[in-house]
Design a protein around this motif. Structure first.
Motif, PDB file in Angstrom:
ATOM      1  N   VAL A   1      21.306 -30.265 -21.614  1.00 50.75           N
ATOM      2  CA  VAL A   1      20.001 -29.671 -21.319  1.00 50.75           C
ATOM      3  C   VAL A   1      20.001 -29.051 -19.920  1.00 50.75           C
ATOM      4  O   VAL A   1      19.537 -27.918 -19.725  1.00 50.75           O
ATOM      5  CB  VAL A   1      18.884 -30.721 -21.449  1.00 50.75           C
ATOM      6  CG1 VAL A   1      17.559 -30.166 -20.946  1.00 50.75           C
ATOM      7  CG2 VAL A   1      18.748 -31.169 -22.906  1.00 50.75           C
ATOM      8  N   ALA A   2      20.524 -29.783 -18.931  1.00 46.45           N
ATOM      9  CA  ALA A   2      20.534 -29.263 -17.565  1.00 46.45           C
ATOM     10  C   ALA A   2      21.383 -28.004 -17.455  1.00 46.45           C
ATOM     11  O   ALA A   2      21.008 -27.049 -16.765  1.00 46.45           O
ATOM     12  CB  ALA A   2      21.045 -30.331 -16.601  1.00 46.45           C
TER      13      ALA A   2
ATOM     14  N   LEU B   1      19.841 -24.482 -16.241  1.00 46.02           N
ATOM     15  CA  LEU B   1      20.333 -23.795 -15.049  1.00 46.02           C
ATOM     16  C   LEU B   1      20.944 -22.443 -15.401  1.00 46.02           C
ATOM     17  O   LEU B   1      20.886 -21.505 -14.598  1.00 46.02           O
ATOM     18  CB  LEU B   1      21.353 -24.672 -14.321  1.00 46.02           C
ATOM     19  CG  LEU B   1      20.757 -25.872 -13.577  1.00 46.02           C
ATOM     20  CD1 LEU B   1      21.864 -26.773 -13.025  1.00 46.02           C
ATOM     21  CD2 LEU B   1      19.848 -25.414 -12.449  1.00 46.02           C
ATOM     22  N   SER B   2      21.509 -22.331 -16.585  1.00 42.86           N
ATOM     23  CA  SER B   2      22.011 -21.026 -17.036  1.00 42.86           C
ATOM     24  C   SER B   2      20.857 -20.052 -17.229  1.00 42.86           C
ATOM     25  O   SER B   2      20.944 -18.874 -16.849  1.00 42.86           O
ATOM     26  CB  SER B   2      22.795 -21.180 -18.342  1.00 42.86           C
ATOM     27  OG  SER B   2      23.938 -21.990 -18.168  1.00 42.86           O
TER      28      SER B   2
ATOM     29  N   PHE C   1      11.247 -13.845 -14.461  1.00 39.64           N
ATOM     30  CA  PHE C   1      10.411 -14.922 -13.928  1.00 39.64           C
ATOM     31  C   PHE C   1      10.151 -15.994 -14.994  1.00 39.64           C
ATOM     32  O   PHE C   1      10.104 -17.190 -14.686  1.00 39.64           O
ATOM     33  CB  PHE C   1       9.093 -14.364 -13.407  1.00 39.64           C
ATOM     34  CG  PHE C   1       9.216 -13.661 -12.091  1.00 39.64           C
ATOM     35  CD1 PHE C   1       9.678 -14.340 -10.972  1.00 39.64           C
ATOM     36  CD2 PHE C   1       8.880 -12.321 -11.947  1.00 39.64           C
ATOM     37  CE1 PHE C   1       9.799 -13.700  -9.745  1.00 39.64           C
ATOM     38  CE2 PHE C   1       9.001 -11.676 -10.728  1.00 39.64           C
ATOM     39  CZ  PHE C   1       9.464 -12.361  -9.623  1.00 39.64           C
ATOM     40  N   ALA C   2       9.971 -15.586 -16.236  1.00 37.62           N
ATOM     41  CA  ALA C   2       9.780 -16.552 -17.315  1.00 37.62           C
ATOM     42  C   ALA C   2      11.008 -17.443 -17.468  1.00 37.62           C
ATOM     43  O   ALA C   2      10.892 -18.676 -17.609  1.00 37.62           O
ATOM     44  CB  ALA C   2       9.474 -15.825 -18.624  1.00 37.62           C
ATOM     45  N   LEU C   3      12.201 -16.846 -17.430  1.00 34.42           N
ATOM     46  CA  LEU C   3      13.436 -17.622 -17.544  1.00 34.42           C
ATOM     47  C   LEU C   3      13.614 -18.555 -16.347  1.00 34.42           C
ATOM     48  O   LEU C   3      14.078 -19.693 -16.497  1.00 34.42           O
ATOM     49  CB  LEU C   3      14.632 -16.675 -17.647  1.00 34.42           C
ATOM     50  CG  LEU C   3      14.759 -15.892 -18.960  1.00 34.42           C
ATOM     51  CD1 LEU C   3      15.892 -14.883 -18.866  1.00 34.42           C
ATOM     52  CD2 LEU C   3      14.997 -16.855 -20.125  1.00 34.42           C
TER      53      LEU C   3
ATOM     54  N   LEU D   1      24.833 -21.595  -9.478  1.00 32.08           N
ATOM     55  CA  LEU D   1      26.149 -21.800 -10.085  1.00 32.08           C
ATOM     56  C   LEU D   1      26.765 -23.118  -9.617  1.00 32.08           C
ATOM     57  O   LEU D   1      27.432 -23.808 -10.399  1.00 32.08           O
ATOM     58  CB  LEU D   1      27.066 -20.623  -9.750  1.00 32.08           C
ATOM     59  CG  LEU D   1      26.650 -19.275 -10.344  1.00 32.08           C
ATOM     60  CD1 LEU D   1      27.594 -18.166  -9.890  1.00 32.08           C
ATOM     61  CD2 LEU D   1      26.614 -19.346 -11.869  1.00 32.08           C
ATOM     62  N   ALA D   2      26.525 -23.480  -8.355  1.00 27.59           N
ATOM     63  CA  ALA D   2      27.004 -24.768  -7.872  1.00 27.59           C
ATOM     64  C   ALA D   2      26.312 -25.917  -8.602  1.00 27.59           C
ATOM     65  O   ALA D   2      26.949 -26.921  -8.963  1.00 27.59           O
ATOM     66  CB  ALA D   2      26.767 -24.878  -6.364  1.00 27.59           C
TER      67      ALA D   2
END
Length: 395
Positions: free
Chosen positions: A268-269, A273-274, A296-298, A365-366
Motif C-alpha cells: 500500500v505504501a 508513494l508512487s 494535485f489529486a494524486l 523516491l527515497a
C-alpha cells in the motif's frame, strides 16, 4: 453526544479554520505585497509556535484538562486567524501565526491524549476516524473557499464568518465535554519518552514520513498560488487544486484500513508513494490546468495513509519500547512537516513555483525505496493510543 464525537468536531473545526486561511493565501499575499519566499518566512511563525508548544505544553495541558484546553485551542485559532486579512504588514501576520501555532501544538497534544484515553477505556479505535474528520473538514472548507473567492467576498469577511460560526457551534459542543479518566497505560507510556531521538534502524521509516509530509505541505500551502501564477485561472478553478488534494486525502484516509488488511502495508505504501511521485511530476510539468489538477489529486491520495503505516512499523520494532520509537519518529517528522512549506516557498521564488514540486521527487523516491524493505508484507495493526500524523499548520 458521545465523547469521541466532540473530539471529531474539534478536528473538523480546526481543519475548517486552517483551510479557510489556505484558500485565501493568494489574496493575503497580494494584500501584504510579499513574494513567495517572504510569505514562506511569514508562515513559519506558526511552525515555530507549534514546535515550542509541543515541546513544553504537555504539563500545562495536563493541569487544565481536556475541556478547558479544547475551548482555547479550538476557538482561539479561528478568532486569531480572522484578524490576518486586516493586518497591514507581514511581521504582524507572523506574530499572530506564532500565537496560533502555540495553540495548535497544544490542540495536537490535547486531542490525541484524550483519544488515547478513550481508546484505552473502551477498547475501540477512534484515532484514524478522528483524523479523517480533519481531512473532511479541510475538503469542505477548500471547496467552499474556492466558491467564496469566485463570488468576490473579501478575505476579511470570509474569515470573520467562519470564525463566528465556529465560535458559536464549537463553543456549544465543547461546553458539554467531560474529561476522560486517566488510565495506568496512558500515564506510563507518556512519561519520559516523548522526546526520544531516532536510532539508525528507524531512519528508513523517517524517510517514509518525510516524503509524506513534504508532499502534504506542497499540496496544501502552495496549490492555490501555483494555479494562479502558472495558469492565471479563475479563483474557482485555482481553488480546485486544494479541493481535490483534500478530497482524495480524506477518501483514502477513511478507506485505507481494509485496503491495508488485504494487501499489506508495504504494498500500500509503495503504491501511494508512487501515486504521489506521479502527481508531483504532473504538477511540475503540466502544460494544462486539468493535468495540474489531476496531479494535485494524486498527491492528496498518495500522502494520505503513508505516515500511519510508518508509525505502525516503528511501534512494532523490538529494539526499543514501542513508545520510544513512535515518539522519536513523530518528533523528527515535525521538522519536515513544519519547515518544508517555507523552504518550498524559497524554491518558488528563486527558481519558479513548478520547481517547488519537482524538488519533492528525490525524497519521494527515497521514501519509496525505504518502503520496499522497512514495512511489513502483512497487515500491521495500529496500537491503541498511537499518535497519528501531527496537525501543525496544515492539520
Amino acid at each position: 453526544m458521545a465523547p469521541q464525537h466532540r473530539i471529531y468536531a474539534c478536528f473538523f473545526f480546526f481543519a475548517v479554520t486552517t483551510g479557510a486561511l489556505m484558500a485565501r493565501l493568494p489574496d493575503i499575499q497580494t494584500h501584504l505585497g510579499v513574494s513567495e519566499g517572504q510569505l514562506g518566512l511569514t508562515m513559519i511563525g506558526m511552525s515555530i509556535g507549534s514546535l515550542i508548544s509541543l515541546t513544553i505544553g504537555a504539563p500545562i495541558i495536563e493541569r487544565l484538562g481536556f475541556r478547558t484546553t479544547a475551548f482555547f485551542t479550538t476557538l482561539g485559532p479561528t478568532v486569531l486567524l480572522a484578524t490576518i486579512p486586516w493586518l497591514p504588514v507581514a511581521p504582524a501576520v507572523f506574530a499572530v501565526l506564532f500565537i496560533v501555532g502555540l495553540l495548535a501544538g497544544a490542540l495536537e497534544i490535547n486531542l490525541n491524549v484524550e483519544i488515547d484515553r478513550l481508546e484505552a477505556l473502551t477498547g475501540k479505535r477512534y484515532m484514524n476516524r478522528a483524523h479523517g474528520f480533519w481531512s473532511v473538514g479541510f475538503f469542505f472548507t477548500a471547496l467552499f473557499g474556492a466558491m467564496i473567492r469566485q463570488s468576490g467576498l473579501s478575505a476579511g469577511l470570509h474569515m470573520a464568518i467562519v470564525a463566528l460560526i465556529i465560535v458559536l457551534v464549537g463553543g456549544y459542543l465543547i461546553h458539554g465535554a467531560t474529561n476522560a479518566p486517566k488510565t495506568a497505560r496512558s500515564q506510563s507510556e507518556a512519561g519520559g519518552h516523548r522526546f526520544a531521538f531516532p536510532n539508525l534502524g528507524l531512519l528508513p521509516l523517517c524517510l517514509i514520513g518525510f516524503a509524506a509530509f513534504l508532499v502534504e505541505g506542497a499540496g496544501i500551502d502552495w496549490s492555490s498560488i501555483y494555479m494562479r501564477d502558472v495558469f492565471a485561472v479563475e479563483p474557482i478553478v485555482g481553488g480546485m487544486g486544494l479541493t481535490l488534494f483534500a478530497f482524495c486525502m480524506a477518501v483514502m484516509r477513511l478507506s485505507a484500513d481494509p485496503i491495508v488488511a488485504r494487501y499489506g502495508p508495504r504494498n500500500v505504501a509503495m503504491v501511494l508513494l508512487s501515486l504521489a511521485s506521479l502527481g508531483a511530476l504532473l504538477v511540475g510539468l503540466a502544460p494544462l490546468p486539468g493535468l495540474a489538477l489531476a496531479g494535485f489529486a494524486l498527491m492528496g491520495a498518495g500522502c494520505s495513509a503513508v505516515y500511519p503505516l510508518a508509525v505502525s512499523a516503528a511501534a512494532q520494532r523490538t529494539d526499543r519500547p514501542a513508545a520510544v520509537n513512535v515518539a522519536a519518529l513523530g518528533q523528527v517528522s515535525f521538522v519536515v512537516f513544519f519547515l518544508a512549506p517555507p523552504a518550498l516557498g524559497f524554491v518558488a521564488e528563486f527558481i519558479d513555483i513548478r520547481a517547488s514540486y519537482l524538488v519533492c521527487l528525490p525524497l519521494l523516491l527515497a521514501g519509496l525505496w525505504a518502503s520496499s524493505f522497512a514495512l511489513g508484507e502483512k497487515k500491521v495493526d495500529i496500537p491503541l493510543g498511537m499518535p497519528p500524523e501531527p496537525l501543525g499548520p496544515n492539520g
